[in-house]
Enzyme design. Structure first.
Site, PDB file in Angstrom:
ATOM      1  N   PHE A   1      82.142  47.373  81.074  1.00 55.59           N
ATOM      2  CA  PHE A   1      82.040  46.331  80.042  1.00 55.59           C
ATOM      3  C   PHE A   1      82.285  46.885  78.629  1.00 55.59           C
ATOM      4  CE2 PHE A   1      78.472  44.386  77.343  1.00 55.59           C
ATOM      5  CZ  PHE A   1      79.330  43.499  76.705  1.00 55.59           C
TER       6      PHE A   1
ATOM      7  N   PRO B   1      59.616  43.972  87.749  1.00 62.39           N
ATOM      8  CA  PRO B   1      58.544  44.974  87.666  1.00 62.39           C
ATOM      9  C   PRO B   1      58.709  45.844  86.410  1.00 62.39           C
ATOM     10  CG  PRO B   1      59.588  44.993  89.846  1.00 62.39           C
ATOM     11  CD  PRO B   1      60.416  44.091  88.970  1.00 62.39           C
TER      12      PRO B   1
ATOM     13  N   TYR C   1      66.200  53.296  85.052  1.00 61.61           N
ATOM     14  CA  TYR C   1      67.411  53.319  84.212  1.00 61.61           C
ATOM     15  C   TYR C   1      67.133  54.022  82.882  1.00 61.61           C
ATOM     16  CZ  TYR C   1      70.655  51.652  80.629  1.00 61.61           C
ATOM     17  OH  TYR C   1      71.531  51.590  79.573  1.00 61.61           O
TER      18      TYR C   1
ATOM     19  N   THR D   1      70.927  54.075  74.822  1.00 61.34           N
ATOM     20  CA  THR D   1      70.315  52.749  74.753  1.00 61.34           C
ATOM     21  C   THR D   1      69.003  52.793  73.984  1.00 61.34           C
ATOM     22  OG1 THR D   1      69.225  51.099  76.129  1.00 61.34           O
ATOM     23  CG2 THR D   1      69.338  53.285  77.055  1.00 61.34           C
ATOM     24  N   ASP D   2      68.626  51.640  73.427  1.00 62.87           N
ATOM     25  CA  ASP D   2      67.306  51.537  72.774  1.00 62.87           C
ATOM     26  C   ASP D   2      66.182  51.558  73.808  1.00 62.87           C
ATOM     27  OD1 ASP D   2      67.716  49.001  73.893  1.00 62.87           O
ATOM     28  OD2 ASP D   2      67.387  47.897  72.029  1.00 62.87           O
ATOM     29  N   GLU D   3      66.533  51.371  75.105  1.00 63.63           N
ATOM     30  CA  GLU D   3      65.480  51.284  76.125  1.00 63.63           C
ATOM     31  C   GLU D   3      64.743  52.605  76.313  1.00 63.63           C
ATOM     32  OE1 GLU D   3      66.515  48.948  79.575  1.00 63.63           O
ATOM     33  OE2 GLU D   3      68.020  47.831  78.454  1.00 63.63           O
TER      34      GLU D   3
ATOM     35  N   ALA E   1      80.242  56.182  80.615  1.00 64.14           N
ATOM     36  CA  ALA E   1      80.000  56.024  82.060  1.00 64.14           C
ATOM     37  C   ALA E   1      78.515  56.155  82.383  1.00 64.14           C
ATOM     38  CB  ALA E   1      80.793  57.074  82.845  1.00 64.14           C
TER      39      ALA E   1
ATOM     40  N   ALA F   1      64.714  55.929  81.974  1.00 66.53           N
ATOM     41  CA  ALA F   1      64.293  57.325  82.133  1.00 66.53           C
ATOM     42  C   ALA F   1      65.506  58.228  82.360  1.00 66.53           C
ATOM     43  CB  ALA F   1      63.302  57.455  83.291  1.00 66.53           C
ATOM     44  N   SER F   2      66.477  57.726  83.124  1.00 64.86           N
ATOM     45  CA  SER F   2      67.673  58.556  83.361  1.00 64.86           C
ATOM     46  C   SER F   2      68.512  58.670  82.092  1.00 64.86           C
ATOM     47  CB  SER F   2      68.493  57.997  84.525  1.00 64.86           C
ATOM     48  OG  SER F   2      69.060  56.743  84.198  1.00 64.86           O
ATOM     49  N   LYS F   3      68.555  57.617  81.294  1.00 71.59           N
ATOM     50  CA  LYS F   3      69.278  57.704  80.020  1.00 71.59           C
ATOM     51  C   LYS F   3      68.534  58.658  79.070  1.00 71.59           C
ATOM     52  CE  LYS F   3      72.510  55.734  78.806  1.00 71.59           C
ATOM     53  NZ  LYS F   3      73.963  56.018  78.940  1.00 71.59           N
TER      54      LYS F   3
ATOM     55  N   LEU G   1      72.208  39.192  81.951  1.00 72.63           N
ATOM     56  CA  LEU G   1      71.655  37.879  81.610  1.00 72.63           C
ATOM     57  C   LEU G   1      72.703  36.872  81.117  1.00 72.63           C
ATOM     58  CD1 LEU G   1      69.055  36.113  81.144  1.00 72.63           C
ATOM     59  CD2 LEU G   1      69.152  36.902  78.791  1.00 72.63           C
TER      60      LEU G   1
HETATM   61  P1  NAD Z   1      78.930  49.072  82.936  1.00 75.23           P
HETATM   62  O1  NAD Z   1      78.003  49.175  84.087  1.00 75.23           O
HETATM   63  O2  NAD Z   1      79.602  47.767  82.667  1.00 75.23           O
HETATM   64  O3  NAD Z   1      80.113  50.135  83.106  1.00 75.23           O
HETATM   65  C1  NAD Z   1      79.862  51.447  83.526  1.00 75.23           C
HETATM   66  C2  NAD Z   1      81.212  52.079  83.876  1.00 75.23           C
HETATM   67  O4  NAD Z   1      80.969  53.445  84.252  1.00 75.23           O
HETATM   68  C3  NAD Z   1      81.921  51.409  85.054  1.00 75.23           C
HETATM   69  O5  NAD Z   1      83.289  51.236  84.749  1.00 75.23           O
HETATM   70  C4  NAD Z   1      81.740  52.388  86.203  1.00 75.23           C
HETATM   71  O6  NAD Z   1      82.806  52.354  87.134  1.00 75.23           O
HETATM   72  C5  NAD Z   1      81.683  53.710  85.455  1.00 75.23           C
HETATM   73  N1  NAD Z   1      80.956  54.744  86.196  1.00 75.23           N
HETATM   74  C6  NAD Z   1      79.744  54.629  86.779  1.00 75.23           C
HETATM   75  N2  NAD Z   1      79.417  55.786  87.395  1.00 75.23           N
HETATM   76  C7  NAD Z   1      80.445  56.650  87.160  1.00 75.23           C
HETATM   77  C8  NAD Z   1      80.682  57.991  87.516  1.00 75.23           C
HETATM   78  N3  NAD Z   1      79.798  58.707  88.238  1.00 75.23           N
HETATM   79  N4  NAD Z   1      81.825  58.580  87.091  1.00 75.23           N
HETATM   80  C9  NAD Z   1      82.732  57.880  86.366  1.00 75.23           C
HETATM   81  N5  NAD Z   1      82.561  56.593  86.019  1.00 75.23           N
HETATM   82  C10 NAD Z   1      81.428  55.988  86.409  1.00 75.23           C
HETATM   83  O7  NAD Z   1      78.126  49.592  81.693  1.00 75.23           O
HETATM   84  P2  NAD Z   1      78.147  49.098  80.167  1.00 75.23           P
HETATM   85  O8  NAD Z   1      77.244  47.950  80.030  1.00 75.23           O
HETATM   86  O9  NAD Z   1      79.545  49.012  79.703  1.00 75.23           O
HETATM   87  O10 NAD Z   1      77.420  50.329  79.467  1.00 75.23           O
HETATM   88  C11 NAD Z   1      78.182  51.431  78.958  1.00 75.23           C
HETATM   89  C12 NAD Z   1      77.226  52.434  78.346  1.00 75.23           C
HETATM   90  O11 NAD Z   1      76.474  51.814  77.309  1.00 75.23           O
HETATM   91  C13 NAD Z   1      76.211  52.998  79.333  1.00 75.23           C
HETATM   92  O12 NAD Z   1      76.037  54.368  79.064  1.00 75.23           O
HETATM   93  C14 NAD Z   1      74.937  52.224  79.028  1.00 75.23           C
HETATM   94  O13 NAD Z   1      73.784  52.983  79.340  1.00 75.23           O
HETATM   95  C15 NAD Z   1      75.086  52.016  77.533  1.00 75.23           C
HETATM   96  N6  NAD Z   1      74.396  50.840  77.004  1.00 75.23           N
HETATM   97  C16 NAD Z   1      74.702  49.589  77.481  1.00 75.23           C
HETATM   98  C17 NAD Z   1      74.070  48.482  76.927  1.00 75.23           C
HETATM   99  C18 NAD Z   1      74.412  47.095  77.369  1.00 75.23           C
HETATM  100  O14 NAD Z   1      73.846  46.130  76.845  1.00 75.23           O
HETATM  101  N7  NAD Z   1      75.339  46.889  78.302  1.00 75.23           N
HETATM  102  C19 NAD Z   1      73.113  48.649  75.912  1.00 75.23           C
HETATM  103  C20 NAD Z   1      72.807  49.943  75.481  1.00 75.23           C
HETATM  104  C21 NAD Z   1      73.475  51.035  76.017  1.00 75.23           C
HETATM  105  P1  TYD Z   2      69.628  42.329  81.139  1.00 78.07           P
HETATM  106  O1  TYD Z   2      70.887  41.606  80.769  1.00 78.07           O
HETATM  107  O2  TYD Z   2      69.450  42.765  82.556  1.00 78.07           O
HETATM  108  O3  TYD Z   2      69.470  43.539  80.128  1.00 78.07           O
HETATM  109  P2  TYD Z   2      68.205  44.583  79.918  1.00 78.07           P
HETATM  110  O4  TYD Z   2      67.312  44.501  81.075  1.00 78.07           O
HETATM  111  O5  TYD Z   2      68.914  45.897  79.840  1.00 78.07           O
HETATM  112  O6  TYD Z   2      67.562  44.177  78.618  1.00 78.07           O
HETATM  113  O7  TYD Z   2      68.404  41.384  80.791  1.00 78.07           O
HETATM  114  C1  TYD Z   2      68.177  40.901  79.493  1.00 78.07           C
HETATM  115  C2  TYD Z   2      66.830  40.183  79.494  1.00 78.07           C
HETATM  116  O8  TYD Z   2      66.941  39.020  80.319  1.00 78.07           O
HETATM  117  C3  TYD Z   2      65.708  41.010  80.077  1.00 78.07           C
HETATM  118  O9  TYD Z   2      64.505  40.702  79.360  1.00 78.07           O
HETATM  119  C4  TYD Z   2      65.587  40.508  81.506  1.00 78.07           C
HETATM  120  C5  TYD Z   2      65.985  39.049  81.381  1.00 78.07           C
HETATM  121  N1  TYD Z   2      66.654  38.465  82.567  1.00 78.07           N
HETATM  122  C6  TYD Z   2      66.206  37.247  83.107  1.00 78.07           C
HETATM  123  O10 TYD Z   2      65.239  36.637  82.609  1.00 78.07           O
HETATM  124  N2  TYD Z   2      66.857  36.736  84.181  1.00 78.07           N
HETATM  125  C7  TYD Z   2      67.915  37.368  84.749  1.00 78.07           C
HETATM  126  O11 TYD Z   2      68.461  36.859  85.767  1.00 78.07           O
HETATM  127  C8  TYD Z   2      68.386  38.604  84.187  1.00 78.07           C
HETATM  128  C9  TYD Z   2      69.560  39.343  84.783  1.00 78.07           C
HETATM  129  C10 TYD Z   2      67.718  39.110  83.094  1.00 78.07           C
END
Ligand code: NAD
Ligand code: TYD
Length: 367
Positions: free
Chosen positions: A27, A307, A174, A148-150, A98, A176-178, A214
């Site tokens: 994404f 959870p 998630y 991430t802020d998490e 990734a 914790a691994s980040k 979401l």
């Molecule tokens: P996503 O899950 O949409 O995409 C992850 C991508 O990484 C995928 O294309 C997947 O194929 C690739 N990938 C997974 N494991 C891999 C591996 N072992 N080797 C190579 N490629 C691999 O994730 P996203 O939402 O685009 O998030 C991108 C980054 O931003 C992540 O590091 C995530 O922790 C961070 N982040 C995301 C959000 C969010 O709201 N989506 C918020 C804060 C931080």
């Molecule tokens: P999500 O998009 O999974 O992001 P994150 O857990 O990383 O914040 O969820 C955003 C918020 O929405 C989170 O508080 C969990 C809630 N949520 C629901 O209420 N219903 C859902 O089906 C999903 C996927 C998330």
């Protein structure tokens, strides 16, 4: 797509870079690849992505004929692949997106999160350190880690937003691994002087967002007339960041950030989940002519809570604003409208993602 890029250099102001963008088929990564290739067409951009369930080559289809773009299917945990790319492509910059990224999946199966997020980040850092050292430690090399802020845990209702000095307190497998990967990045700068950068951002949204999260989940379920599962009481708060703003922030940090530093990126858009779902329902009622159920709010269903569900996330983005001059351009109202319009116009993109694997996952989470 348009992006807020007023605070960063143009292509003409700088020497070309040669980048590996990990996770560039996901994404945020794919949005970033589009942003970068449009803004810096002379840069070499190599996407390294394993194409897990979350990776999608359709996200990058428009770049197929771009002369300086290359896609490599590969795992960031595979040291030989990473070494070969660093060497053969004379890489000076890694932008590391990734990851396994979904909290609900980390609850169902944490092992993949530790492997990719911790071991994968370590593999990249170690390969990049040796590559950087073998070239005489050039000061312009960059390892930009996307986090991430998490990692900071959960806020109470009156707590100030997370800043770069907030102690780490990750609550899910998630986060914790980040957090583990963040600590490795920090250690590689502290110990070896590797020119690292780190950004910790809030919840992103926008085009190419996988249906499990979401906002796309709600958009798609409204279009299909399916229940809208809101966890717990729906009062959890997230600070929503439009993905184009995230891209311009990372660009700003790569060009202006100080190696070894962390910058928090937020959208300044705190919204309760239930209010966000209401906004999405109302936008769908307005923009989608043939909804199976109308008003869409009738589909809202409160379901059992996740959870360990973190109550509130919010970012204090003072540092990136005052030191680097970055601010988000998009409001949540404007960004959600653009996002809903995108999901309405791109059914061919999301429909194939509702695969049997995805349905099986869905049944497990929403059982
Ligand atoms: P996503 O899950 O949409 O995409 C992850 C991508 O990484 C995928 O294309 C997947 O194929 C690739 N990938 C997974 N494991 C891999 C591996 N072992 N080797 C190579 N490629 C691999 O994730 P996203 O939402 O685009 O998030 C991108 C980054 O931003 C992540 O590091 C995530 O922790 C961070 N982040 C995301 C959000 C969010 O709201 N989506 C918020 C804060 C931080
Ligand atoms: P999500 O998009 O999974 O992001 P994150 O857990 O990383 O914040 O969820 C955003 C918020 O929405 C989170 O508080 C969990 C809630 N949520 C629901 O209420 N219903 C859902 O089906 C999903 C996927 C998330």
């Amino acid at each position: 797509m348009t992006f807020n890029s007023s605070s960063v250099p143009t292509s003409a102001d700088r020497a070309p870079r040669r980048l590996i963008i990990t996770g560039g088929a996901g994404f945020i990564g794919s949005n970033f690849v589009h942003y970068w290739c449009q803004k810096y067409p002379s840069d070499r951009v190599v996407v390294l992505d394993a194409l897990t369930y979350a990776g999608n080559l359709n996200n990058l289809a428009a770049l197929e004929n771009h002369p300086s773009f290359r896609f490599v299917k590969g795992d960031i945990c595979d040291r030989a692949t990473v070494d070969a790319l660093l060497r053969d492509e004379s890489i000076d910059t890694i932008v590391h997106f990734a990851a396994e990224s979904h909290v609900d999946r980390s609850i169902l199966g944490p092992a993949a999160f530790v492997h990719t997020n911790v071991v994968g980040t370590f593999t990249l850092l170690e390969a990049f350190r040796q590559h950087w050292q073998s070239h005489g430690q050039p000061s312009y090399y960059r390892f930009h880690h996307i986090s991430t802020d998490e990692v900071y845990g959960s806020l109470g209702p009156d707590d100030p937003g997370f800043s770069e000095t907030t102690p780490y307190m990750p609550n899910s497998p998630y986060s914790a691994s980040k957090a583990g990967s963040d600590h490795l990045v920090r250690a590689y700068h502290h110990t070896y002087g590797l020119p690292t950068l780190m950004t910790n951002c809030s919840n992103n949204y926008g085009p190419y967002h996988f249906p499990e999260k979401l906002i796309p989940l709600m958009c798609i379920n409204i279009l299909m007339g399916k229940p809208l599962p809101v966890y717990g009481d729906g009062q959890n708060i997230r600070d929503w960041l439009y993905v184009g703003d995230h891209c311009s922030a990372v660009d700003t940090v790569i060009h202006r950030g100080t190696p070894g530093e962390t910058y928090n990126i937020g959208g300044n858009n705190e919204v309760k989940n239930i209010d966000l779902v209401h906004m999405l329902c109302d936008l769908m009622d307005e923009l989608a002519p043939e909804l199976p159920v109308r008003p869409a709010r009738k589909l809202i269903t409160f379901v059992k809570d996740r959870p360990g569900h973190d109550r509130r996330y919010a970012i204090d983005a003072t540092k990136i604003r005052t030191e680097l001059g970055w601010t988000p351009a998009e409001t949540v109202a404007g960004g959600l409208r653009r996002t809903v319009e995108w999901y309405l116009a791109n059914r061919d993109w999301w429909q194939p993602l509702l695969s049997e694997e995805y349905q099986a996952y869905y049944r497990q989470v929403y059982a």
